[in-house]
Design a protein around this motif. Sequence first.
Motif, PDB file in Angstrom:
ATOM      1  N   LEU A  44       0.862  -1.174   0.000  1.00 26.63           N
ATOM      2  CA  LEU A  44       0.000   0.000   0.000  1.00 26.63           C
ATOM      3  C   LEU A  44       0.902   1.228   0.000  1.00 26.63           C
ATOM      4  O   LEU A  44       1.621   1.482   0.968  1.00 26.63           O
ATOM      5  CB  LEU A  44      -0.904  -0.002   1.239  1.00 26.63           C
ATOM      6  N   ILE A  45       0.891   1.949  -1.121  1.00 25.63           N
ATOM      7  CA  ILE A  45       1.713   3.151  -1.240  1.00 25.63           C
ATOM      8  C   ILE A  45       0.912   4.320  -0.691  1.00 25.63           C
ATOM      9  O   ILE A  45      -0.046   4.784  -1.305  1.00 25.63           O
ATOM     10  CB  ILE A  45       2.134   3.385  -2.701  1.00 25.63           C
ATOM     11  N   ASP A  46       1.290   4.755   0.517  1.00 27.87           N
ATOM     12  CA  ASP A  46       0.655   5.842   1.253  1.00 27.87           C
ATOM     13  C   ASP A  46      -0.724   5.431   1.786  1.00 27.87           C
ATOM     14  O   ASP A  46      -1.329   4.457   1.329  1.00 27.87           O
ATOM     15  CB  ASP A  46       0.560   7.117   0.422  1.00 27.87           C
ATOM     16  N   THR A  47      -1.198   6.216   2.762  1.00 27.74           N
ATOM     17  CA  THR A  47      -2.488   5.895   3.395  1.00 27.74           C
ATOM     18  C   THR A  47      -3.400   7.108   3.496  1.00 27.74           C
ATOM     19  O   THR A  47      -4.334   7.117   4.294  1.00 27.74           O
ATOM     20  CB  THR A  47      -2.269   5.281   4.794  1.00 27.74           C
ATOM     21  N   GLY A  48      -3.148   8.138   2.709  1.00 26.34           N
ATOM     22  CA  GLY A  48      -4.082   9.235   2.580  1.00 26.34           C
ATOM     23  C   GLY A  48      -4.099  10.213   3.744  1.00 26.34           C
ATOM     24  O   GLY A  48      -3.176  10.283   4.554  1.00 26.34           O
ATOM     25  N   THR A  49      -5.183  10.962   3.826  1.00 27.34           N
ATOM     26  CA  THR A  49      -5.277  12.086   4.750  1.00 27.34           C
ATOM     27  C   THR A  49      -5.610  11.680   6.179  1.00 27.34           C
ATOM     28  O   THR A  49      -5.362  12.436   7.107  1.00 27.34           O
ATOM     29  CB  THR A  49      -6.369  13.075   4.291  1.00 27.34           C
ATOM     30  N   GLY A  50      -6.227  10.525   6.356  1.00 23.89           N
ATOM     31  CA  GLY A  50      -6.697  10.129   7.677  1.00 23.89           C
ATOM     32  C   GLY A  50      -8.056  10.697   8.023  1.00 23.89           C
ATOM     33  O   GLY A  50      -8.533  10.524   9.148  1.00 23.89           O
ATOM     34  N   ILE A  51      -8.715  11.344   7.086  1.00 27.08           N
ATOM     35  CA  ILE A  51     -10.072  11.829   7.323  1.00 27.08           C
ATOM     36  C   ILE A  51     -11.018  10.652   7.570  1.00 27.08           C
ATOM     37  O   ILE A  51     -11.913  10.706   8.405  1.00 27.08           O
ATOM     38  CB  ILE A  51     -10.551  12.698   6.147  1.00 27.08           C
ATOM     39  N   SER A 114      -9.101  20.352   6.767  1.00 26.80           N
ATOM     40  CA  SER A 114     -10.553  20.541   6.826  1.00 26.80           C
ATOM     41  C   SER A 114     -11.111  21.552   5.836  1.00 26.80           C
ATOM     42  O   SER A 114     -12.326  21.730   5.753  1.00 26.80           O
ATOM     43  CB  SER A 114     -10.948  20.983   8.246  1.00 26.80           C
ATOM     44  N   ARG A 115     -10.270  22.201   5.040  1.00 27.76           N
ATOM     45  CA  ARG A 115     -10.794  23.249   4.153  1.00 27.76           C
ATOM     46  C   ARG A 115     -11.202  22.694   2.792  1.00 27.76           C
ATOM     47  O   ARG A 115     -10.671  21.676   2.331  1.00 27.76           O
ATOM     48  CB  ARG A 115      -9.770  24.372   3.982  1.00 27.76           C
ATOM     49  N   ASP A 116     -12.142  23.350   2.175  1.00 31.78           N
ATOM     50  CA  ASP A 116     -12.587  23.046   0.809  1.00 31.78           C
ATOM     51  C   ASP A 116     -12.994  21.580   0.650  1.00 31.78           C
ATOM     52  O   ASP A 116     -12.591  20.903  -0.306  1.00 31.78           O
ATOM     53  CB  ASP A 116     -11.484  23.394  -0.201  1.00 31.78           C
ATOM     54  N   ILE A 117     -13.818  21.102   1.549  1.00 32.28           N
ATOM     55  CA  ILE A 117     -14.326  19.734   1.504  1.00 32.28           C
ATOM     56  C   ILE A 117     -15.593  19.705   0.653  1.00 32.28           C
ATOM     57  O   ILE A 117     -16.487  20.539   0.826  1.00 32.28           O
ATOM     58  CB  ILE A 117     -14.626  19.206   2.921  1.00 32.28           C
ATOM     59  N   PHE A 125     -15.047  12.131  12.306  1.00 33.89           N
ATOM     60  CA  PHE A 125     -13.932  13.028  12.009  1.00 33.89           C
ATOM     61  C   PHE A 125     -14.143  14.384  12.650  1.00 33.89           C
ATOM     62  O   PHE A 125     -15.224  14.971  12.555  1.00 33.89           O
ATOM     63  CB  PHE A 125     -13.751  13.213  10.504  1.00 33.89           C
ATOM     64  N   SER A 126     -13.091  14.903  13.278  1.00 36.26           N
ATOM     65  CA  SER A 126     -13.123  16.249  13.846  1.00 36.26           C
ATOM     66  C   SER A 126     -11.807  16.931  13.548  1.00 36.26           C
ATOM     67  O   SER A 126     -10.746  16.472  13.984  1.00 36.26           O
ATOM     68  CB  SER A 126     -13.345  16.192  15.360  1.00 36.26           C
ATOM     69  N   ALA A 127     -11.858  18.027  12.803  1.00 40.58           N
ATOM     70  CA  ALA A 127     -10.632  18.771  12.498  1.00 40.58           C
ATOM     71  C   ALA A 127     -10.005  19.312  13.777  1.00 40.58           C
ATOM     72  O   ALA A 127      -8.779  19.404  13.893  1.00 40.58           O
ATOM     73  CB  ALA A 127     -10.924  19.905  11.529  1.00 40.58           C
ATOM     74  N   ALA A 128     -10.831  19.659  14.750  1.00 41.14           N
ATOM     75  CA  ALA A 128     -10.327  20.263  15.986  1.00 41.14           C
ATOM     76  C   ALA A 128      -9.456  19.303  16.793  1.00 41.14           C
ATOM     77  O   ALA A 128      -8.588  19.740  17.556  1.00 41.14           O
ATOM     78  CB  ALA A 128     -11.494  20.745  16.841  1.00 41.14           C
ATOM     79  N   SER A 129      -9.675  18.000  16.615  1.00 35.58           N
ATOM     80  CA  SER A 129      -8.885  17.013  17.355  1.00 35.58           C
ATOM     81  C   SER A 129      -7.961  16.192  16.453  1.00 35.58           C
ATOM     82  O   SER A 129      -7.319  15.248  16.919  1.00 35.58           O
ATOM     83  CB  SER A 129      -9.809  16.072  18.124  1.00 35.58           C
ATOM     84  N   TYR A 130      -7.897  16.567  15.174  1.00 35.20           N
ATOM     85  CA  TYR A 130      -7.063  15.808  14.226  1.00 35.20           C
ATOM     86  C   TYR A 130      -5.592  15.863  14.639  1.00 35.20           C
ATOM     87  O   TYR A 130      -5.059  16.926  14.960  1.00 35.20           O
ATOM     88  CB  TYR A 130      -7.224  16.391  12.823  1.00 35.20           C
ATOM     89  N   GLU A 131      -4.956  14.708  14.612  1.00 37.16           N
ATOM     90  CA  GLU A 131      -3.521  14.599  14.904  1.00 37.16           C
ATOM     91  C   GLU A 131      -2.865  13.756  13.822  1.00 37.16           C
ATOM     92  O   GLU A 131      -3.326  12.647  13.543  1.00 37.16           O
ATOM     93  CB  GLU A 131      -3.284  13.931  16.270  1.00 37.16           C
TER      94      GLU A 131
END
Length: 263
Positions: A44-51, A114-117, A125-131
Amino acid sequence: MTSLPKDPWFTITALDKDTYAISEYGHWEKVHSYLILGTERAALIDTGTGIDHMKRVTDQLTSLPIIVLTTHVHWDHIGSHGEYDNIWVHEAEEQWLVQGIPGLSIEQIRHDVSRDITKPLPLDFSAASYEPFRGEPSGLLRDQDPIELGNRQLTVFHTPGHSPGHLSFLDQSRGYLFTGDLLYSDTPIYAFYPTTEPAALVSSLERISDLRGVTKIYGGHNKLGLEPELLVEVRQAVQELRERNCIRHGTGIHNFRGFSVHF
C-alpha cells in the motif's frame, strides 16, 4: 473482482485486476494512495489524509498481508498509517514519522485537512482534534531496494526535493511508476517550503525522466494516471530550468507542458 467497493469517502479505481487507486476526491488535494497485489503480500503506497479509515477499503480488496510504503512523511500521505502494522519509510524521514515535522504547526495542519471539503465528512472526524500519525516504522527503505510481493517486484528510488526522504516506486512487471509528490499534473509541485530543496527536486525529476519501460505514471494528487510521454517534457523542463538559473527558493511558479513546479 467483478465489482468494486462503494464507499462514502474513498473512490476505488481498478488500474488492472491486481492494482487499485484509493482516492479522496472530496478533499481539495485529491490525494491518491495505491494498493498493489502480489501472490504473497500486498503493498500500500501511502495511506491518505486520515479523514476516514483506509483499512475499511483495503480489507475489502485483499486478505493478503499489507506492507505500507511511504512516499514521504507529510500528513496527507500518512493519515491511516496507524491502522497497519508494517510501515516502511526512507531513513531520512524516520524522525519525522516518530516526532513530527519541525516547524509545522498543528493549527496549520488542522486548517489544511478541513478546508474546501466537497463530500460529507465521516461522523467520527473532527478537524479540531485531528492529529497526524506518529510512530516507529517497521523498517527503513533505501535507494534501489527491491520490494518482493510474490510474482511482482517494486524497486525503490530515493527522489528527494519535495522532502528529504521522498521515494518513488517502479513496478518492474507492469511499468507503473508511482511518483508521490515528485510529479503530478494540474497544480504545482511544491518545492518552496523550508524543508524542500529545489536543486534536489530537479535532480530527482531528471532521474525519473531517464527510466525506461515506464507505461504509466501515478502521482499522489489530481489526475489519476499520466502518460509516459510526460517524462520527455520533464527532461526538457530540467534543461530549461538549469539554463534559466532559477532553481532556488523564491523564483515562483514555472509552467511546462503537463506539469509545473513552485520554488
